[in-house]
Every structure is written in C-alpha cells, then in structure tokens.
Scaffold this motif. Structure first.
Motif, mmCIF file in Angstrom:
data_model
loop_
_atom_site.group_PDB
_atom_site.id
_atom_site.type_symbol
_atom_site.label_atom_id
_atom_site.label_comp_id
_atom_site.label_asym_id
_atom_site.label_seq_id
_atom_site.Cartn_x
_atom_site.Cartn_y
_atom_site.Cartn_z
ATOM 1 N N GLU A 16 0.764 -1.256 0.078
ATOM 2 C CA GLU A 16 0.051 -0.013 -0.150
ATOM 3 C C GLU A 16 0.805 1.168 0.058
ATOM 4 N N ILE A 17 2.060 1.230 0.900
ATOM 5 C CA ILE A 17 2.991 2.444 0.789
ATOM 6 C C ILE A 17 3.624 2.797 -0.677
ATOM 7 N N ILE A 18 3.887 1.679 -1.096
ATOM 8 C CA ILE A 18 4.368 1.885 -2.561
ATOM 9 C C ILE A 18 3.441 2.365 -3.432
ATOM 10 N N CYS A 19 2.169 1.573 -3.400
ATOM 11 C CA CYS A 19 1.244 2.273 -4.300
ATOM 12 C C CYS A 19 0.988 3.763 -4.377
ATOM 13 N N ARG A 20 1.140 4.277 -3.119
ATOM 14 C CA ARG A 20 0.714 5.597 -2.779
ATOM 15 C C ARG A 20 1.857 6.357 -3.314
ATOM 16 N N ALA A 21 3.121 6.067 -2.953
ATOM 17 C CA ALA A 21 4.376 6.691 -3.492
ATOM 18 C C ALA A 21 4.464 6.706 -4.961
ATOM 19 N N ALA A 22 4.121 5.525 -5.637
ATOM 20 C CA ALA A 22 4.410 5.603 -6.905
ATOM 21 C C ALA A 22 3.255 6.582 -7.696
ATOM 22 N N ASN A 23 1.953 6.484 -7.397
ATOM 23 C CA ASN A 23 0.930 7.332 -7.697
ATOM 24 C C ASN A 23 1.420 8.990 -7.536
ATOM 25 N N ARG A 24 1.725 9.340 -6.251
ATOM 26 C CA ARG A 24 2.333 10.467 -5.961
ATOM 27 C C ARG A 24 3.395 11.116 -6.618
ATOM 28 N N THR A 25 4.233 10.326 -6.743
ATOM 29 C CA THR A 25 5.441 10.613 -7.476
ATOM 30 C C THR A 25 5.521 10.431 -9.068
ATOM 31 N N GLU A 26 4.377 9.556 -9.589
ATOM 32 C CA GLU A 26 4.322 9.512 -10.855
ATOM 33 C C GLU A 26 5.355 8.522 -11.450
ATOM 34 N N THR A 27 5.870 7.469 -10.636
ATOM 35 C CA THR A 27 6.772 6.665 -10.886
ATOM 36 C C THR A 27 6.192 5.261 -11.099
ATOM 37 N N PRO A 28 6.525 4.771 -12.238
ATOM 38 C CA PRO A 28 5.987 3.315 -12.452
ATOM 39 C C PRO A 28 6.446 2.120 -11.591
ATOM 40 N N PRO A 40 -4.486 -1.240 -6.755
ATOM 41 C CA PRO A 40 -5.351 -0.373 -7.220
ATOM 42 C C PRO A 40 -5.215 0.183 -8.629
ATOM 43 N N PRO A 41 -6.209 0.416 -9.257
ATOM 44 C CA PRO A 41 -6.052 0.875 -10.901
ATOM 45 C C PRO A 41 -5.497 2.163 -10.827
ATOM 46 N N SER A 42 -4.263 2.542 -11.892
ATOM 47 C CA SER A 42 -3.443 3.498 -11.927
ATOM 48 C C SER A 42 -2.783 3.133 -13.192
ATOM 49 N N LYS A 43 -2.348 4.243 -13.618
ATOM 50 C CA LYS A 43 -1.506 4.100 -15.065
ATOM 51 C C LYS A 43 -0.123 3.868 -14.422
ATOM 52 N N PHE A 44 0.197 4.153 -13.220
ATOM 53 C CA PHE A 44 1.518 4.095 -12.670
ATOM 54 C C PHE A 44 1.866 2.725 -12.007
ATOM 55 N N LEU A 45 0.889 2.067 -11.677
ATOM 56 C CA LEU A 45 0.750 0.674 -11.158
ATOM 57 C C LEU A 45 0.615 -0.654 -12.101
ATOM 58 N N GLN A 134 7.200 2.827 8.860
ATOM 59 C CA GLN A 134 7.866 4.137 8.690
ATOM 60 C C GLN A 134 9.142 4.085 8.259
ATOM 61 N N ALA A 135 9.972 3.349 8.824
ATOM 62 C CA ALA A 135 11.144 3.263 7.892
ATOM 63 C C ALA A 135 11.282 2.863 6.432
ATOM 64 N N PHE A 136 10.393 2.329 6.256
ATOM 65 C CA PHE A 136 10.443 1.911 4.770
ATOM 66 C C PHE A 136 9.836 3.177 4.006
ATOM 67 N N ALA A 137 8.959 3.571 4.481
ATOM 68 C CA ALA A 137 7.970 4.763 3.689
ATOM 69 C C ALA A 137 9.311 5.819 3.722
ATOM 70 N N ASN A 138 9.973 6.220 4.630
ATOM 71 C CA ASN A 138 10.862 6.996 4.706
ATOM 72 C C ASN A 138 11.905 6.894 3.669
ATOM 73 N N GLN A 139 12.523 5.603 3.524
ATOM 74 C CA GLN A 139 13.656 5.214 2.703
ATOM 75 C C GLN A 139 13.092 5.494 1.249
ATOM 76 N N LEU A 140 12.044 5.150 0.886
ATOM 77 C CA LEU A 140 11.425 5.032 -0.401
ATOM 78 C C LEU A 140 11.109 6.625 -0.676
ATOM 79 N N ASP A 141 10.696 7.216 0.193
ATOM 80 C CA ASP A 141 10.306 8.660 -0.195
ATOM 81 C C ASP A 141 11.827 9.521 -0.524
ATOM 82 N N ARG A 142 12.528 9.145 0.249
ATOM 83 C CA ARG A 142 14.229 9.569 -0.002
ATOM 84 C C ARG A 142 14.521 9.209 -1.279
ATOM 85 N N LEU A 143 14.535 7.925 -1.527
ATOM 86 C CA LEU A 143 14.870 7.588 -2.923
ATOM 87 C C LEU A 143 13.904 8.173 -4.267
ATOM 88 N N LEU A 144 13.066 8.222 -3.932
ATOM 89 C CA LEU A 144 11.924 8.848 -5.013
ATOM 90 C C LEU A 144 12.158 10.421 -5.062
#
Length: 148
Positions: A16-28, A40-45, A134-144
């Motif tokens: 779920e964290i990945i899906c939200r981050a991918a959509n927010r940053t428009e990263t496939p 979830p349906p999304s052109k980025f997922l 939280q550690a995962f979400a933070n690390q993913l956000d930093r990378l994106l």
C-alpha cells in the motif's frame, strides 16, 4: 526510474505504501509475483504474474531491472543480482542493501541455510512493526525524491 517489487513475500502494508508513493511521484511500479496480486487501478501501477517455480519472479525482476531502478525485496540473492545491474535495493523494513553490505549478507544467508538443512530451527523474522513500516516509507520517499 522504475520500482520493481518482489511481490510474493511483500507485506500488504508495504504494498500500500508503494502504491501511494508511486502515484504521488508518478513513478511506474511493477509488482512481480507467481500469483495474482490485487493493486489499485492506476496508470503508474502494474502487476506482472509469472509462472510458478523457484526464483521465477526473481529472474523476471533481474531480467527487467535497469541501473537506477528501485528493487523492493528481502531476497538476498535477488538483491545481489539487482545491485550488480546498478539498481537500488531496499527491504520491506527500509534497510538498504549496497555492494558493500550484500556479500556478508549472502554469507550469513548461506550459513543459516546450512544450519536449517542440518535440522536446526532458526525461526523467521519478527512481524512487521509500525516502526518498520515508517522506516520503509521514509527510505522510499528519500529515494523517489532523488529522481526529480
């Protein structure tokens, strides 16, 4: 930059964290598994279902990943191969694998596998905690954030 997810063992909360981050940053983001994964349906997922078998999903990720992509997996051999191709690898707990720390991890994994095959009960990892999420979400956000 793309996100590749070893989805067979990926916790739902992390997915779920990945899906939200991918959509927010428009990263496939592509979820690769040998069984159907609901996203979830999304052109980025996207979901890529591969045939059943040992390491089939891992092989698909290694074949598809490119330098600079993000791979999300706790599978150490997969991480090592992705790192060799220039990918960035993080676990579902937010730990980042690097070329410097992957070799000792591979050695420990092989040692533990030898222990298990000789009958020693080693147990599994602890349940995913809120701090891990939280550690995962933070690390993913930093990378994106670095992609822009």
């Amino acid at each position: 930059m793309k996100i590749w997810v070893d989805a067979d063992a990926c916790p739902v909360a992390v997915r779920e964290i990945i899906c939200r981050a991918a959509n927010r940053t428009e990263t496939p983001a592509t979820f690769v598994a040998n069984h159907f994964i609901r996203i979830p349906p999304s052109k980025f997922l996207s979901m890529r279902q591969v045939s059943s078998g040992f390491d089939v999903a891992d092989d698909e990720i290694v074949q598809s990943v490119e330098a600079g992509d993000i791979v999300i997996s706790s599978d150490i051999p997969l991480a090592a191969e992705a790192l060799e191709k220039g990918a960035i690898v993080i676990t579902s707990r937010g730990e980042r694998y690097t070329l410097d720390n992957i070799k000792p991890r591979l050695n420990m994994r092989d040692f533990m596998e030898t222990m298990r095959s000789s009958g020693v009960q080693t147990g599994g990892p602890p349940a995913l905690s809120q701090a891990d999420r939280q550690a995962f979400a933070n690390q993913l956000d930093r990378l994106l954030a670095q992609k822009s």
